[in-house]
Design a protein around this motif. Structure first.
Motif, PDB file in Angstrom:
ATOM      1  N   LEU A   1       0.831  -1.207   0.000  1.00 47.09           N
ATOM      2  CA  LEU A   1       0.000   0.000   0.000  1.00 47.09           C
ATOM      3  C   LEU A   1       0.865   1.257   0.000  1.00 47.09           C
ATOM      4  CD1 LEU A   1      -2.732  -1.173   2.523  1.00 47.09           C
ATOM      5  CD2 LEU A   1      -3.095  -0.645   0.100  1.00 47.09           C
ATOM      6  N   ALA A   2       1.961   1.247   0.737  1.00 51.10           N
ATOM      7  CA  ALA A   2       2.858   2.405   0.765  1.00 51.10           C
ATOM      8  C   ALA A   2       3.466   2.651  -0.611  1.00 51.10           C
ATOM      9  CB  ALA A   2       3.955   2.196   1.801  1.00 51.10           C
ATOM     10  N   ARG A   3       3.822   1.598  -1.301  1.00 54.22           N
ATOM     11  CA  ARG A   3       4.387   1.753  -2.654  1.00 54.22           C
ATOM     12  C   ARG A   3       3.332   2.285  -3.622  1.00 54.22           C
ATOM     13  NH1 ARG A   3       6.743  -3.506  -1.076  1.00 54.22           N
ATOM     14  NH2 ARG A   3       8.863  -3.045  -0.387  1.00 54.22           N
ATOM     15  N   GLN A   4       2.103   1.802  -3.494  1.00 58.58           N
ATOM     16  CA  GLN A   4       1.012   2.330  -4.319  1.00 58.58           C
ATOM     17  C   GLN A   4       0.762   3.808  -4.005  1.00 58.58           C
ATOM     18  OE1 GLN A   4      -2.631  -0.066  -4.462  1.00 58.58           O
ATOM     19  NE2 GLN A   4      -1.422  -1.807  -3.763  1.00 58.58           N
ATOM     20  N   GLU A   5       0.831   4.144  -2.727  1.00 58.17           N
ATOM     21  CA  GLU A   5       0.653   5.531  -2.291  1.00 58.17           C
ATOM     22  C   GLU A   5       1.728   6.428  -2.911  1.00 58.17           C
ATOM     23  OE1 GLU A   5       0.744   7.936   1.948  1.00 58.17           O
ATOM     24  OE2 GLU A   5       0.669   5.751   1.970  1.00 58.17           O
ATOM     25  N   MET A   6       2.957   5.938  -2.927  1.00 60.19           N
ATOM     26  CA  MET A   6       4.049   6.699  -3.510  1.00 60.19           C
ATOM     27  C   MET A   6       3.810   6.928  -5.003  1.00 60.19           C
ATOM     28  SD  MET A   6       8.096   6.003  -3.000  1.00 60.19           S
ATOM     29  CE  MET A   6       7.983   6.414  -1.258  1.00 60.19           C
TER      30      MET A   6
ATOM     31  N   LEU B   1      -5.131   5.505   0.205  1.00 62.01           N
ATOM     32  CA  LEU B   1      -4.149   4.439   0.424  1.00 62.01           C
ATOM     33  C   LEU B   1      -3.449   4.600   1.772  1.00 62.01           C
ATOM     34  CD1 LEU B   1      -2.731   4.342  -3.198  1.00 62.01           C
ATOM     35  CD2 LEU B   1      -3.895   2.442  -2.039  1.00 62.01           C
ATOM     36  N   ALA B   2      -3.148   5.840   2.152  1.00 58.91           N
ATOM     37  CA  ALA B   2      -2.502   6.089   3.446  1.00 58.91           C
ATOM     38  C   ALA B   2      -3.408   5.643   4.594  1.00 58.91           C
ATOM     39  CB  ALA B   2      -2.160   7.574   3.586  1.00 58.91           C
TER      40      ALA B   2
ATOM     41  N   ARG C   1      -5.748   3.326   4.441  1.00 58.50           N
ATOM     42  CA  ARG C   1      -5.772   1.855   4.441  1.00 58.50           C
ATOM     43  C   ARG C   1      -4.482   1.300   5.027  1.00 58.50           C
ATOM     44  NH1 ARG C   1      -7.054   0.298  -1.472  1.00 58.50           N
ATOM     45  NH2 ARG C   1      -6.220  -1.687  -0.768  1.00 58.50           N
ATOM     46  N   ARG C   2      -3.355   1.908   4.656  1.00 54.08           N
ATOM     47  CA  ARG C   2      -2.051   1.456   5.171  1.00 54.08           C
ATOM     48  C   ARG C   2      -1.999   1.601   6.686  1.00 54.08           C
ATOM     49  NH1 ARG C   2       2.543   4.556   5.978  1.00 54.08           N
ATOM     50  NH2 ARG C   2       1.652   6.215   4.703  1.00 54.08           N
ATOM     51  N   ASN C   3      -2.489   2.708   7.183  1.00 56.67           N
ATOM     52  CA  ASN C   3      -2.508   2.916   8.629  1.00 56.67           C
ATOM     53  C   ASN C   3      -3.340   1.840   9.319  1.00 56.67           C
ATOM     54  OD1 ASN C   3      -2.067   4.458  11.103  1.00 56.67           O
ATOM     55  ND2 ASN C   3      -4.239   4.916  10.944  1.00 56.67           N
ATOM     56  N   SER C   4      -4.491   1.535   8.760  1.00 57.57           N
ATOM     57  CA  SER C   4      -5.358   0.513   9.340  1.00 57.57           C
ATOM     58  C   SER C   4      -4.683  -0.856   9.355  1.00 57.57           C
ATOM     59  CB  SER C   4      -6.669   0.453   8.547  1.00 57.57           C
ATOM     60  OG  SER C   4      -7.495  -0.549   9.028  1.00 57.57           O
ATOM     61  N   VAL C   5      -4.064  -1.217   8.243  1.00 56.16           N
ATOM     62  CA  VAL C   5      -3.390  -2.515   8.134  1.00 56.16           C
ATOM     63  C   VAL C   5      -2.200  -2.582   9.095  1.00 56.16           C
ATOM     64  CG1 VAL C   5      -2.033  -3.975   6.570  1.00 56.16           C
ATOM     65  CG2 VAL C   5      -4.178  -2.968   5.779  1.00 56.16           C
ATOM     66  N   THR C   6      -1.456  -1.482   9.197  1.00 52.30           N
ATOM     67  CA  THR C   6      -0.311  -1.447  10.111  1.00 52.30           C
ATOM     68  C   THR C   6      -0.773  -1.608  11.556  1.00 52.30           C
ATOM     69  OG1 THR C   6       0.900  -0.030   8.563  1.00 52.30           O
ATOM     70  CG2 THR C   6       1.710  -0.111  10.826  1.00 52.30           C
ATOM     71  N   CYS C   7      -1.858  -0.937  11.902  1.00 48.23           N
ATOM     72  CA  CYS C   7      -2.406  -1.081  13.264  1.00 48.23           C
ATOM     73  C   CYS C   7      -2.836  -2.520  13.534  1.00 48.23           C
ATOM     74  CB  CYS C   7      -3.583  -0.127  13.471  1.00 48.23           C
ATOM     75  SG  CYS C   7      -3.095   1.600  13.623  1.00 48.23           S
ATOM     76  N   MET C   8      -3.439  -3.156  12.536  1.00 45.93           N
ATOM     77  CA  MET C   8      -3.829  -4.561  12.702  1.00 45.93           C
ATOM     78  C   MET C   8      -2.597  -5.431  12.927  1.00 45.93           C
ATOM     79  SD  MET C   8      -6.983  -5.408  10.125  1.00 45.93           S
ATOM     80  CE  MET C   8      -6.365  -4.586   8.669  1.00 45.93           C
ATOM     81  N   ALA C   9      -1.512  -5.138  12.190  1.00 44.91           N
ATOM     82  CA  ALA C   9      -0.280  -5.922  12.339  1.00 44.91           C
ATOM     83  C   ALA C   9       0.258  -5.795  13.757  1.00 44.91           C
ATOM     84  CB  ALA C   9       0.771  -5.462  11.328  1.00 44.91           C
ATOM     85  N   TRP C  10       0.229  -4.595  14.316  1.00 46.33           N
ATOM     86  CA  TRP C  10       0.697  -4.390  15.684  1.00 46.33           C
ATOM     87  C   TRP C  10      -0.169  -5.163  16.668  1.00 46.33           C
ATOM     88  CZ3 TRP C  10       5.262  -3.103  16.921  1.00 46.33           C
ATOM     89  CH2 TRP C  10       5.988  -2.174  16.193  1.00 46.33           C
ATOM     90  N   THR C  11      -1.468  -5.179  16.394  1.00 45.11           N
ATOM     91  CA  THR C  11      -2.409  -5.841  17.300  1.00 45.11           C
ATOM     92  C   THR C  11      -2.153  -7.340  17.391  1.00 45.11           C
ATOM     93  OG1 THR C  11      -4.079  -4.165  16.805  1.00 45.11           O
ATOM     94  CG2 THR C  11      -4.863  -6.214  17.755  1.00 45.11           C
TER      95      THR C  11
END
Length: 84
Positions: free
Chosen positions: A14-19, A33-34, A36-46
């Motif tokens: 997602l970060a590459r798509q955002e770029m 995209l940012a 969505r990326r934030n949401s996915v990153t938060c899920m990864a931390w969880t």
């Protein structure tokens, strides 16, 4: 690949798509995209377990590098828009 590693892989994509969106001037898409990326990153931390931190370290470092580039690009775009 563990769940957190898979989510971080998705966040990197997602970060590459955002770029790419930022480079193309598609700022609305970049914002989407940012978010969505934030949401996915938060899920990864969880879901990240201590045993998978080492496995995820490289992806986390790459996310940091991409975030630094995205921040720089956003500042440049903001300045360009302000001067129009």
């Amino acid at each position: 690949m563990g769940q957190s590693a898979g989510l971080l892989h998705e966040a990197l994509d997602l970060a590459r798509q955002e770029m790419d969106a930022m480079r193309g001037g598609a700022y609305d898409k970049a914002v989407e995209l940012a978010e969505r990326r934030n949401s996915v990153t938060c899920m990864a931390w969880t879901v990240m377990e201590e045993s998978s931190v080492a496995q995820c370290r490289e992806s986390l470092q790459e996310l940091v590098r991409l975030q630094e580039s995205l921040t720089r690009m956003a500042r440049e775009a903001h300045e360009e828009i302000k001067t129009r």
